[in-house]
Scaffold this motif. Sequence first.
Motif: not given
Length: 142
Positions: A20, A23-24, A27, A30-31, A99
């Motif tokens: 990812f 990505m934003s 995200y 959180l990862i 992604w």
Amino acid sequence: MLVYTAASLLLSCFILLSFFAGMSPLYIMLILILGNLGQTFMQISLSNTVSRTLAKDQAGVGMGLFSMIAFISGAASSAIMGKILDLGTSSVLGNPVRWSLAGSVYSSLFLYFALLIGSVALLYYLQFGLAVSSKRQDQPSA
């Protein structure tokens, strides 16, 4: 057990970051919680391993050496990672499953970190895990 929990959290974090990247930031944030937990657990468990492995008269020096190596490796790895990022996408083999193309260098780096964490967990198991399992087999069952 804590080492393997830490390694699996770090492995999950790096694999997810590899997929990812680009990505934003929400995200990614959180990862990164997984990675932060994994790094904290790894630091605790390796400190415990060092203190239990060394003799009592060597434990102080060993823990000091462990802390020094942790600080130096943190600085050196940041410099190496910065240099790889400066070189750009042509110098790093790409991650085929990602992604976004925007973070391809980061994606590849995090995939390599995941491979490194897997290798470290395997090395830890070969060094310490086999010794524990052989001690359990040598003890008579009650």
